[in-house]
Structures are given as structure tokens and as C-alpha cells.
Design a protein around this motif. Sequence first.
Motif, PDB file in Angstrom:
ATOM      1  N   ALA A 180       0.834  -1.197   0.000  1.00  0.00           N
ATOM      2  CA  ALA A 180       0.000   0.000   0.000  1.00  0.00           C
ATOM      3  C   ALA A 180       0.873   1.252   0.000  1.00  0.00           C
ATOM      4  O   ALA A 180       2.001   1.227   0.475  1.00  0.00           O
ATOM      5  CB  ALA A 180      -0.917  -0.009   1.211  1.00  0.00           C
ATOM      6  N   THR A 181       0.323   2.322  -0.540  1.00  0.00           N
ATOM      7  CA  THR A 181       1.030   3.589  -0.563  1.00  0.00           C
ATOM      8  C   THR A 181       1.052   4.208   0.830  1.00  0.00           C
ATOM      9  O   THR A 181       0.280   3.828   1.708  1.00  0.00           O
ATOM     10  CB  THR A 181       0.336   4.568  -1.527  1.00  0.00           C
ATOM     11  OG1 THR A 181      -0.974   4.853  -1.010  1.00  0.00           O
ATOM     12  CG2 THR A 181       0.238   4.007  -2.940  1.00  0.00           C
ATOM     13  N   ALA A 229      -6.765  -4.872  -3.658  1.00  0.00           N
ATOM     14  CA  ALA A 229      -7.654  -3.864  -3.085  1.00  0.00           C
ATOM     15  C   ALA A 229      -8.617  -4.467  -2.067  1.00  0.00           C
ATOM     16  O   ALA A 229      -8.898  -3.848  -1.039  1.00  0.00           O
ATOM     17  CB  ALA A 229      -8.432  -3.165  -4.190  1.00  0.00           C
ATOM     18  N   LEU A 269      -4.929   4.568  -2.365  1.00  0.00           N
ATOM     19  CA  LEU A 269      -4.360   3.241  -2.595  1.00  0.00           C
ATOM     20  C   LEU A 269      -3.586   3.163  -3.912  1.00  0.00           C
ATOM     21  O   LEU A 269      -2.538   2.514  -3.989  1.00  0.00           O
ATOM     22  CB  LEU A 269      -5.481   2.184  -2.580  1.00  0.00           C
ATOM     23  CG  LEU A 269      -5.075   0.721  -2.723  1.00  0.00           C
ATOM     24  CD1 LEU A 269      -4.161   0.301  -1.578  1.00  0.00           C
ATOM     25  CD2 LEU A 269      -6.315  -0.157  -2.757  1.00  0.00           C
ATOM     26  N   TYR A 270      -4.074   3.817  -4.944  1.00  0.00           N
ATOM     27  CA  TYR A 270      -3.502   3.654  -6.285  1.00  0.00           C
ATOM     28  C   TYR A 270      -2.682   4.842  -6.799  1.00  0.00           C
ATOM     29  O   TYR A 270      -1.886   4.674  -7.715  1.00  0.00           O
ATOM     30  CB  TYR A 270      -4.624   3.385  -7.298  1.00  0.00           C
ATOM     31  CG  TYR A 270      -5.246   2.023  -7.172  1.00  0.00           C
ATOM     32  CD1 TYR A 270      -4.579   0.895  -7.627  1.00  0.00           C
ATOM     33  CD2 TYR A 270      -6.501   1.860  -6.609  1.00  0.00           C
ATOM     34  CE1 TYR A 270      -5.152  -0.365  -7.535  1.00  0.00           C
ATOM     35  CE2 TYR A 270      -7.082   0.602  -6.511  1.00  0.00           C
ATOM     36  CZ  TYR A 270      -6.409  -0.501  -6.974  1.00  0.00           C
ATOM     37  OH  TYR A 270      -6.974  -1.740  -6.877  1.00  0.00           O
ATOM     38  N   GLU A 301      -6.758  -4.870   1.165  1.00  0.00           N
ATOM     39  CA  GLU A 301      -6.479  -3.562   1.766  1.00  0.00           C
ATOM     40  C   GLU A 301      -7.747  -2.959   2.370  1.00  0.00           C
ATOM     41  O   GLU A 301      -7.710  -2.399   3.467  1.00  0.00           O
ATOM     42  CB  GLU A 301      -5.851  -2.616   0.743  1.00  0.00           C
ATOM     43  CG  GLU A 301      -4.508  -3.077   0.209  1.00  0.00           C
ATOM     44  CD  GLU A 301      -3.416  -3.187   1.271  1.00  0.00           C
ATOM     45  OE1 GLU A 301      -3.546  -2.611   2.368  1.00  0.00           O
ATOM     46  OE2 GLU A 301      -2.411  -3.853   0.988  1.00  0.00           O
ATOM     47  N   ARG A 329      -8.581  -4.482   5.665  1.00  0.00           N
ATOM     48  CA  ARG A 329      -7.823  -3.907   6.779  1.00  0.00           C
ATOM     49  C   ARG A 329      -8.576  -2.756   7.433  1.00  0.00           C
ATOM     50  O   ARG A 329      -8.426  -2.507   8.622  1.00  0.00           O
ATOM     51  CB  ARG A 329      -6.469  -3.397   6.298  1.00  0.00           C
ATOM     52  CG  ARG A 329      -5.497  -4.465   5.922  1.00  0.00           C
ATOM     53  CD  ARG A 329      -4.199  -3.906   5.373  1.00  0.00           C
ATOM     54  NE  ARG A 329      -3.631  -2.867   6.209  1.00  0.00           N
ATOM     55  CZ  ARG A 329      -2.784  -1.941   5.768  1.00  0.00           C
ATOM     56  NH1 ARG A 329      -2.409  -1.913   4.503  1.00  0.00           N
ATOM     57  NH2 ARG A 329      -2.299  -1.029   6.582  1.00  0.00           N
ATOM     58  N   PHE A 339      -2.333   5.592   1.746  1.00  0.00           N
ATOM     59  CA  PHE A 339      -3.288   4.586   2.216  1.00  0.00           C
ATOM     60  C   PHE A 339      -2.931   4.154   3.632  1.00  0.00           C
ATOM     61  O   PHE A 339      -3.818   3.957   4.466  1.00  0.00           O
ATOM     62  CB  PHE A 339      -3.330   3.375   1.283  1.00  0.00           C
ATOM     63  CG  PHE A 339      -4.371   2.380   1.693  1.00  0.00           C
ATOM     64  CD1 PHE A 339      -5.689   2.542   1.317  1.00  0.00           C
ATOM     65  CD2 PHE A 339      -4.044   1.293   2.496  1.00  0.00           C
ATOM     66  CE1 PHE A 339      -6.672   1.638   1.715  1.00  0.00           C
ATOM     67  CE2 PHE A 339      -5.010   0.395   2.890  1.00  0.00           C
ATOM     68  CZ  PHE A 339      -6.325   0.562   2.504  1.00  0.00           C
ATOM     69  N   GLU A 340      -1.648   4.002   3.919  1.00  0.00           N
ATOM     70  CA  GLU A 340      -1.225   3.624   5.272  1.00  0.00           C
ATOM     71  C   GLU A 340      -1.670   4.663   6.296  1.00  0.00           C
ATOM     72  O   GLU A 340      -2.046   4.307   7.417  1.00  0.00           O
ATOM     73  CB  GLU A 340       0.285   3.406   5.336  1.00  0.00           C
ATOM     74  CG  GLU A 340       0.755   2.156   4.614  1.00  0.00           C
ATOM     75  CD  GLU A 340       0.134   0.862   5.137  1.00  0.00           C
ATOM     76  OE1 GLU A 340      -0.230   0.775   6.331  1.00  0.00           O
ATOM     77  OE2 GLU A 340       0.003  -0.082   4.347  1.00  0.00           O
ATOM     78  N   ILE A 381      -1.936  -4.893  -6.778  1.00  0.00           N
ATOM     79  CA  ILE A 381      -2.525  -4.407  -5.525  1.00  0.00           C
ATOM     80  C   ILE A 381      -3.788  -5.193  -5.234  1.00  0.00           C
ATOM     81  O   ILE A 381      -4.697  -5.261  -6.051  1.00  0.00           O
ATOM     82  CB  ILE A 381      -2.832  -2.897  -5.615  1.00  0.00           C
ATOM     83  CG1 ILE A 381      -1.528  -2.119  -5.751  1.00  0.00           C
ATOM     84  CG2 ILE A 381      -3.624  -2.434  -4.399  1.00  0.00           C
ATOM     85  CD1 ILE A 381      -1.716  -0.638  -5.998  1.00  0.00           C
TER      86      ILE A 381
END
Length: 136
Positions: free
Chosen positions: A2-3, A100, A86-87, A103, A106, A6-7, A98
Motif C-alpha cells: 500500500a502507498t 484492493a 491506494l492507487y 487492503e 484492513r 493509504f497507510e 494491488i
Amino acid sequence: MATAAFEDIAETFDFLDDWEDRYRHVIELGKAMPPMDAALQVPATRVEGCASQVWIMPVIEDGRFDFHGDSDAMIVRGLIAILHALYSGVPVAEVPAIDAQAEMKRLGLDEHLSAQRSNGLRAMVERIRQLSAAAA
């Protein structure tokens, strides 16, 4: 995979106590997202399979994926903002790698979105994958 953006969202979700707070945060993310130019909200950018009106327009620069997106529903705008985090900035060739769904899990979105919203989210992810594949 993840970017950082996103984190940051995932960390914020970890601090929020209940789903109502998380839901409000998703809406706030959507409100903070810049609106998509109305001229880009055309049938060619519309995402099929969403109950709400959703538009995604790819922006590829230096081999990296990005997009403009919008919706007529605030929660969906928030989901678009999360997908953008995310992208955005990911090399086009890495977009399909990825996961998704994992993610979003989460964040707990898999448990708290209606079936209709979940289907729309899947349609948005599929559209992003199609757009990145076309650009690759």
C-alpha cells in the motif's frame, strides 16, 4: 503493498473506536477530495455496476497511475478517496498487483458496507484495473 497515503488512512482507522466514527471519516475523506470537472463526467468515464453515479478518469504521468474521480453520493466519494490513496502514484504495471479487497478489509470495509456498496466498490476497482491495463 500500500502507498503511504493509504497507510495513513489505515492508521487513522485503527485509532477510531467504532464504525460510526470510521463511516464519518470516510465521508470526510470524500468531502476533502477535489471535485471532478463536470466536463469529465461523461458516459465514457462512468463506472458501470455502481448504484450511485460514479466517474473515474485516468491520469498517467511518467508511467505512474493516478485518476480523477467523483460521485453523487458522499460515502461513495469517500470510497473513491480511499481508492485514490491506494492507487495514486503507483507505477502502471504494478496496479494489478494491488489486492484492493485485502487492503479494504484492513479498514473493516468488507464488514460494514452494504452489498450494493460492496458491489460498487468492486466495480470501481475493476475499472481502475482496466484503465491501468489499457495504459500499460
